[in-house]
Write a protein that holds these residues in place. Structure first.
Motif, PDB file in Angstrom:
ATOM      1  N   UNK A  75      -5.797 -12.455   2.033  1.00 51.62           N
ATOM      2  CA  UNK A  75      -5.571 -11.449   1.219  1.00 51.62           C
ATOM      3  C   UNK A  75      -4.148 -11.216   1.034  1.00 51.62           C
ATOM      4  N   UNK A  76      -3.626 -11.005  -0.117  1.00 55.72           N
ATOM      5  CA  UNK A  76      -2.260 -11.030  -0.316  1.00 55.72           C
ATOM      6  C   UNK A  76      -1.680  -9.410  -0.089  1.00 55.72           C
ATOM      7  N   UNK A  77      -0.544  -9.573   0.193  1.00 51.82           N
ATOM      8  CA  UNK A  77       0.238  -8.268   0.390  1.00 51.82           C
ATOM      9  C   UNK A  77      -0.199  -7.437   1.811  1.00 51.82           C
ATOM     10  N   UNK A  78       0.617  -6.247   1.845  1.00 52.33           N
ATOM     11  CA  UNK A  78       0.299  -5.444   2.865  1.00 52.33           C
ATOM     12  C   UNK A  78      -0.698  -4.500   2.861  1.00 52.33           C
ATOM     13  N   UNK A  79      -1.246  -3.939   3.749  1.00 56.65           N
ATOM     14  CA  UNK A  79      -1.946  -2.847   3.612  1.00 56.65           C
ATOM     15  C   UNK A  79      -1.300  -1.397   3.231  1.00 56.65           C
ATOM     16  N   UNK A  80      -1.742  -0.997   2.161  1.00 54.78           N
ATOM     17  CA  UNK A  80      -1.122   0.314   1.720  1.00 54.78           C
ATOM     18  C   UNK A  80      -0.887   1.468   2.691  1.00 54.78           C
ATOM     19  N   UNK A  81      -0.090   2.382   2.505  1.00 51.91           N
ATOM     20  CA  UNK A  81       0.205   3.587   3.577  1.00 51.91           C
ATOM     21  C   UNK A  81      -1.041   4.364   3.203  1.00 51.91           C
ATOM     22  N   UNK A  82      -1.719   4.889   4.232  1.00 55.67           N
ATOM     23  CA  UNK A  82      -2.700   6.273   4.109  1.00 55.67           C
ATOM     24  C   UNK A  82      -1.846   7.392   3.572  1.00 55.67           C
ATOM     25  N   UNK A  83      -0.638   7.482   3.705  1.00 53.90           N
ATOM     26  CA  UNK A  83       0.105   8.687   3.183  1.00 53.90           C
ATOM     27  C   UNK A  83      -0.007   8.578   1.465  1.00 53.90           C
ATOM     28  N   UNK A  84       0.004   7.220   0.878  1.00 55.07           N
ATOM     29  CA  UNK A  84       0.014   7.314  -0.548  1.00 55.07           C
ATOM     30  C   UNK A  84      -0.971   6.322  -1.030  1.00 55.07           C
ATOM     31  N   UNK A  85      -2.229   6.347  -0.777  1.00 55.90           N
ATOM     32  CA  UNK A  85      -3.057   5.395  -1.022  1.00 55.90           C
ATOM     33  C   UNK A  85      -3.261   5.030  -2.654  1.00 55.90           C
ATOM     34  N   UNK A  86      -3.501   3.607  -2.773  1.00 53.89           N
ATOM     35  CA  UNK A  86      -3.485   3.382  -4.290  1.00 53.89           C
ATOM     36  C   UNK A  86      -4.569   4.294  -4.951  1.00 53.89           C
ATOM     37  N   UNK A  87      -4.532   4.406  -6.410  1.00 60.31           N
ATOM     38  CA  UNK A  87      -5.171   4.987  -7.096  1.00 60.31           C
ATOM     39  C   UNK A  87      -6.459   4.095  -7.374  1.00 60.31           C
ATOM     40  N   UNK A  88      -7.569   4.727  -7.853  1.00 57.40           N
ATOM     41  CA  UNK A  88      -9.062   3.727  -8.221  1.00 57.40           C
ATOM     42  C   UNK A  88      -9.522   3.309  -6.579  1.00 57.40           C
TER      43      UNK A  88
END
Length: 326
Positions: A276-289
């Protein structure tokens, strides 16, 4: 075929934490979406495994289920009763049926109390037994979890990690509960001790028809302990299925990546891993979709726009992925 008997049904459960971010005049309020619209059902007498990376919200679900913390919204039906609507007095009565085994077998035990006092405390608090009757029940519980009567007068620091967890299990069983939430119950133990505790939990479940919510980040443990498995990512369940289906035919890209990381003893097995590439997004500002699209190797343009709904792709197999619509 007889209709399944579900002990607990969770619908659209959410838990959002408000926090302060920044410093001084730049400080602002933000919301951590720890659990964000989760639905599942626990079948009576079975084990429901909840797996995912650290911070995905699985332990928060366990605490919400017992109402150790209050939910933001949603419903938790326990034998037809909405737990979230109960008064403190009604909740106290219900707690006899719902217990927990915690991750750390040392910090979850009072160091100033003997084993007999720790295991017997629930019986006193709920007015079930005292005196000779309480002592008899405590000794029976200790023998049930593989400890002896001579352990009763000892203190937690005198035991190994595995023995401490057995004490925690005995305490959880004291009130004859219907469900036990096992929150990383074996993650702090040596591998050899893990198997002993897992086998103990299975034996107890068979004897008392217990229902378990088993929370873990270890897929091998989940595979051994569970009947039904749900995979969490960033506050949401992305895939859920019977254990045999999930491990043999994973559907969601995140589940496939997790399973590819399990070491195999078979020298001829496919050892290719999905990184898996990248870091886990923050639950404060999760990705759209789709929340996983920023790390997914099969992401499409639509994944950043549309949030996938959970679909039953085959019997007892649910997945939230736009690839299922292709």
């Amino acid at each position: 075929m007889a209709e399944r008997d579900y002990l607990i049904e969770v619908k659209d459960l959410k838990k959002h934490f408000s926090i302060d971010t920044g410093f001084s005049l730049l400080r602002r309020r933000a919301t951590v979406k720890a659990v964000d619209g989760v639905s599942f059902r626990l079948e009576r007498g079975k084990t429901f495994g909840l797996v995912g990376e650290s911070g995905c919200g699985k332990s928060t679900i366990g605490r919400l289920l017992l109402r150790l913390i209050e939910a933001t919204s949603g419903s938790i039906q326990f034998e037809g009763t909405d737990i979230l609507s109960l008064t403190s007095g009604e909740l106290r009565e219900l707690r006899r049926d719902m217990q927990m085994v915690f991750q750390d077998p040392y910090s979850s035990l009072n160091p100033r109390m003997t084993v007999a006092e720790i295991v017997g405390e629930p019986l006193l608090v709920h007015g079930i037994a005292k005196g000779a009757e309480k002592e008899k029940r405590v000794m029976g519980l200790l023998e049930l979890v593989g400890l002896g009567r001579y352990h009763a007068k000892r203190y937690p620091h005198e035991f190994s990690g595995g023995q401490r967890q057995r004490i925690g299990i005995a305490r959880a069983l004291a009130l004859n509960p219907k469900i036990i939430v096992c929150d990383e119950a074996v993650s702090a133990l040596d591998v050899s001790i893990q198997s002993q505790v897992l086998n103990l939990l299975k034996d107890i479940q068979s004897e008392f028809n217990l229902t378990y919510l088993f929370i873990s980040h270890n897929l091998n443990v989940i595979k051994h302990a569970s009947d039904f498995v749900a995979v969490m990512y960033l506050g949401k369940i992305v895939e859920a299925a019977r254990k045999d289906i999930l491990f043999e035919k994973p559907n969601h890209p995140y589940t496939k990546a997790l399973l590819s990381a399990i070491p195999s003893l078979d020298p001829f097995a496919d050892k290719s891993r999905i990184l898996l590439r990248g870091e886990i997004p923050s639950p404060i500002n999760p990705p759209s979709g789709c929340r996983f699209h920023t790390r997914c190797n099969q992401a499409m343009p639509a994944c950043s726009l549309d949030e996938p709904a959970s679909q039953e792709i085959e019997k007892d197999h649910f997945s939230s992925c736009l690839l299922n619509d292709q």
